[in-house]
Every structure is written in C-alpha cells, then in structure tokens.
Design an enzyme around this catalytic site. Structure first.
Site, PDB file in Angstrom:
ATOM      1  N   GLU A  49       0.748  -1.209   0.094  1.00  0.00           N
ATOM      2  CA  GLU A  49       0.212  -0.456  -0.456  1.00  0.00           C
ATOM      3  C   GLU A  49       0.640   1.346  -0.025  1.00  0.00           C
ATOM      4  O   GLU A  49       0.446   2.548   0.751  1.00  0.00           O
ATOM      5  CB  GLU A  49      -0.648   0.581   1.022  1.00  0.00           C
ATOM      6  N   GLU A  81      -5.127  -8.788  -1.782  1.00  0.00           N
ATOM      7  CA  GLU A  81      -5.595  -8.176  -0.331  1.00  0.00           C
ATOM      8  C   GLU A  81      -7.523  -7.899  -0.680  1.00  0.00           C
ATOM      9  O   GLU A  81      -7.105  -6.722  -1.150  1.00  0.00           O
ATOM     10  CB  GLU A  81      -4.857  -7.493   0.188  1.00  0.00           C
TER      11      GLU A  81
END
Length: 542
Positions: free
Chosen positions: A196, A314
């Site tokens: 991220e 994810e």
C-alpha cells in the site's frame, strides 16, 4: 371443528405466502469461448503482521494470529488448509514495510513490534527471527501451501514530507533473507514488493518512478540468487490501491518482463464500523461499482504491461479489521463470492482474501480457529470452479447475479448463482447459447436485460443443455443458506445441513444433491447456489 382449525392455519400462513414473490427467468451460458482465465490457485488467503494489541472501534480482534504468533500446531488450522489440497497464502499487510529479517549483516536492532505513538500505523519496527521463519516454512511445506511473501520496501528510506518517503531502498536485508530462504530449501512461489505504497499510499507512499527502478533491481537479485535453480519465484507488486497514473508509470519504468503480477487491494464496503455494511452487501448497485477498478486495471495491464497479470493481493470487504458481526457471518458470503466471480471475469489471476485468520474478516475464527461461513464459500469455489471463465446472460432481476466457469477437474460447466433479494424466489432454467444461437457480451454492462430478453424470445424455448451423450441426466446443486434464516449467523447451511466440524475436528463433507437436469432451478431469497452441469456442451472447456 377440524375445518375451522384448517381455516385458521391457512389464514395464519397467508402473510408468509404473500411475503415471498416468485420470478421466472432464464440464464444463458456461452460455452463456445473463454472470456478470461484465472490461475489454477485463484483462491488465496492472507496472514498478516498485526500484533494482538492492534485495535479498532474499541475492539482488538486480532488476538495471536500474526505470522509471528500464530499457533502452527493447532489441528484445525492444519486441517482447514489441507482441505484445499493446495492453498495459496500471502504473508503481508500494513506492517510489512517495517519488518526486519534477523539474518546476515542487519544494520539495526531487531526487536518485536510494540506500540509507538509516532510510528507508522502506531507501531515500531518489528522482527522476523529465522527460527520462526523456519517454523513457518516447515508448516507450509507440510500443508502444501503455495507461498507469496511480501518484502519490506521502506528499508533504508526516510520520510520526506507528509506521507512521502524517499531515498534509496537498501536491498541488503531482503537479499540476505532471500539467500537464507534458498539455503534452507524454502519453496517460495512469489516475492511481493511493498504494501500500500502506491498513489498517495496508506500511511506512506513512494513515487512510481523510484518504485519501478526498485523492481528492476529486485528482479536482478532474484535472477542472480536463483540462477541454476529449477524454479524462479515470480515478482509481484505493488500491493496497493489502484491509481491508474501511478500503476501506468510503474509498468513503463520497470519495463517488460520485470513485473510478473501487478497486485492491488480492494475494500469496497468502506469502514468496518459502518452501520450500513449489510445493506451495502445486499445492494447490487453498490457491488457493481468496483467493476470499473477491475476494467481499468485490466486495460492498463493490456496497454502498458501485457507480460504481467492482475492480482487482488488483499481484499477484506470492510477495512480496519472488518465489520464486527458482519465480516465473519453468512451475509458476507454474498459480497465475497460476488467478488470472486467479478474479479475472475475481468482477467484477475489470483484473489487473496484478508485474512485466513485474524481480525473480524478471517476465514477462521481468531481464537477457536473454527471456520466462519466464508471459509466454506472459498472451499466450494476452489473445488468446483475451474480456471476458464465463460460469459453469462440473464433476463432476471439485477438481484440475481450469476457467474459461470468450466468445472474444475471434470467435464461440464459450474454456475454460481447469488440471490440478493429478501423477498423474491427465482425459478430459472439454464440454457446453452450454442443451442439458442444467442451471442453474449463479454462484459455485463454491454448488454441490457431488455435486449437479452428480446434475444431469448426470438429463439426456441426450452433448449436442452445436453451434450452428444446421454450418460448424465442430472445436475449437482449446492444450496447455501443461513442457519435459522439469520443472516448474521456464523453457521452456514449446505442443502439443509449445518456446516460444522465433525466430532474429531475434521472439515465436514460438502456433498451436493442430485436433481434431474431438466427440472427448473429454484433459488430461495437471500441464498447462494453452486450448480454443476456435467453434460453441458462447452467447447471452451475441452
């Protein structure tokens, strides 16, 4: 007296009868052409780094489920993974870019994670000891896990301004770690770089051009260290939220044949504290919104990185550890299975569920390790849905969602049908486009219900699914419903039988019912069904 009692019972049942509408429709499957293909191990689950004191909304739902503290000796954990025969697991998460590997010439102390007020995500750097890494790999080898491991992409870097991090990535710790893994014979399917850090990031971000250069460097390390090996792991990145400009730049800078899979994260239900989570899950319009992300990423890969493939690295539905009493209950399977269907339709090769265990969204309960409903949804998908994706059309309401794949490990086609309506029972038949001469669009938004209905009316009704052989005269049905009709139950029911561990702690059998292939299909309100057609003539499945 007897007549009066019958009358009373009939009158009492009227509200129930009236409450359930019945809608008739047709689903057409095009078995002539594949519209997409997934990886053989499409279903994936994650193991995170969060410590037991990671808390959200005054709850601390992670317990001891991190890669460092997970009880690898728990028999249910072993059996739950082995039931997949070969489950892909990704180790990664928010604290990934703060993990140090205690091996080689580590340049800083290696201590466990602890809460730290000004640390990234409120925690200090953490440490993976090689003894624990050995234990994890021994467990993964024993349970036939296909492993993706997320590497620290911030090592050696520093914060510049706001959430922007700069400076050169120090690859020494990652290189020593990979070298150690090779020396131990650890079977790593893929190395993922960073978590991220794309776009504006979550907590931290790195510019795409610098990230792309890091990938070139890491690819060289992997090739050099695995030279002479029978298998070279894939390189996956960036494991972040899709930002078209950033992802495009990443592919352009890293260049051809560097990045094997481009991974992105999805939390399209919003915050875990949202009181409207259930209504979002059951709203077809809300579920459809994320399709644009899949479409735009597929287009970006096709245009700028055709050597790469798209992964969902994810996805937990609701962020901040998931929604309490939602993400771990039956109702979440409407979102989860719809995601698997939609992602596969748009060229996604792998879909990693956050998490295998940990938080509110674990496939397994974080303390008892007992499977939650989504575990059985994942297992059924893994066993029934093959990698070849087929086009589907329907004249039914948008609340009835359908996805079709070639069946896994056998001839025929498997259809996933999801009924989001709380009032309508759908009675439908399934037809073969080969028999009806109906051309289906490969993307649902390109075909309207009205035009599809016109196509059906112009063809002969009741077209048979039969192949050239009369060997099969049945279909197999797996109907999933909530125990006692309560959507937020933690017990899923399969064909009327609650799915619970056996007396010896084994995963229960997942048996279908056999139904005459010519009989209509009935999908009750707020239920899900996998339908297997062994004799469906589908040239794309050969």
């Amino acid at each position: 007296m007897e007549f009066g009692m019958i009358l009373i019972l009939f009158v009492a049942s009227i509200p129930t009868i009236l409450a359930e509408d019945i809608s008739y429709g047709t689903i057409v499957v095009d078995g002539t052409t594949s519209i997409a293909q997934t990886d053989d191990n499409f279903v994936c689950a994650t193991i995170d780094w969060w410590p037991h004191d990671k808390c959200d909304y005054k709850q601390c739902p992670w317990h001891y489920t991190s890669a460092i503290t997970l009880d690898l000796s728990h028999p249910i954990l072993t059996k739950a993974i082995q039931a997949f025969n070969r489950l892909r697991i990704r180790i990664g998460g928010s604290l990934q870019d703060q993990v140090l590997y205690n091996v080689g010439n580590l340049k800083s102390p290696c201590h466990p994670f602890r809460k730290m007020k000004h640390g990234l995500f409120g925690f200090s750097k953490g440490c993976l000891q090689m003894k624990r890494w050995d234990e994890l790999n021994h467990f993964f080898n024993a349970t036939s896990v296909m492993l993706t491991f997320g590497l620290n992409a911030l090592y050696g870097r520093h914060k510049i301004k706001g959430s922007l991090w700069g400076g050169e990535w120090d690859s020494s710790n990652a290189q020593d770690f990979i070298k150690y893994s090779i020396s131990k014979g650890n079977q790593i399917d893929s190395w993922e770089y960073g978590n991220e850090l794309s776009g504006n990031g979550v907590g931290a971000h790195v510019h795409a051009d610098r990230y792309g250069k890091d990938l070139i460097h890491l690819k060289k390390i992997i090739k050099e260290l695995y030279r002479g090996s029978q298998f070279e792991p894939s390189l996956v990145a960036p494991g972040g939220f899709f930002n078209q400009q950033w992802f495009t730049k990443l592919l352009q800078v890293s260049g051809s044949n560097v990045l094997d899979a481009i991974s992105h994260h999805i939390y399209n239900l919003g915050a875990g504290s949202d009181p409207k989570l259930v209504s979002k899950i059951l709203d077809p319009n809300h579920l459809n919104k994320v399709a644009n992300t899949f479409i735009n990423l597929a287009r970006t890969v096709r245009t700028h990185g055709p050597w790469s493939s798209a992964w969902v690295g994810e996805s937990g539905g609701a962020y901040n550890s998931g929604g309490p009493h939602v993400s771990d209950t039956f109702v979440n399977s409407f979102w989860y299975l719809d995601q698997l269907g939609m992602a596969s339709k748009y060229q996604t090769k792998v879909y990693c569920r956050q998490t295998l265990i940990g938080g509110n969204y674990g496939l397994l309960n974080a303390t008892t390790y007992v499977p939650n409903p989504d575990y059985y949804s994942a297992l059924l998908w893994h066993r029934l849905m093959g990698k070849v994706v087929l086009a589907v059309g329907s004249d039914a309401s948008p609340f009835l969602r359908s996805y079709a794949h070639c069946s896994k490990g056998r001839i025929g086609v498997t259809l996933l049908v999801i009924n989001l309506s709380d009032q309508t029972k759908f009675i439908t038949d399934v037809q073969n486009s080969m028999n009806n001469n109906i051309r289906l669009a490969t993307e649902q938004q390109n075909i309207s219900r009205k035009s599809f209905s016109r196509s059906l009316k112009n063809t002969a009704s009741g077209a048979e699914i039969k192949a050239s052989s009369d060997e099969y005269s049945y279909r197999e049905e797996y109907h999933l419903t909530p125990k006692n009709g309560y959507l937020q139950t933690r017990t899923m029911v399969l064909n009327g039988i609650p799915l619970e561990l056996t007396s010896t702690g084994n995963i229960p059998r997942l048996d279908p019912i056999r139904v005459n292939v010519k009989s209509p299909i009935s999908i009750t309100p707020l239920s899900i069904a996998f339908l297997v057609f062994p004799d469906f003539a589908a040239p794309a499945c050969r």
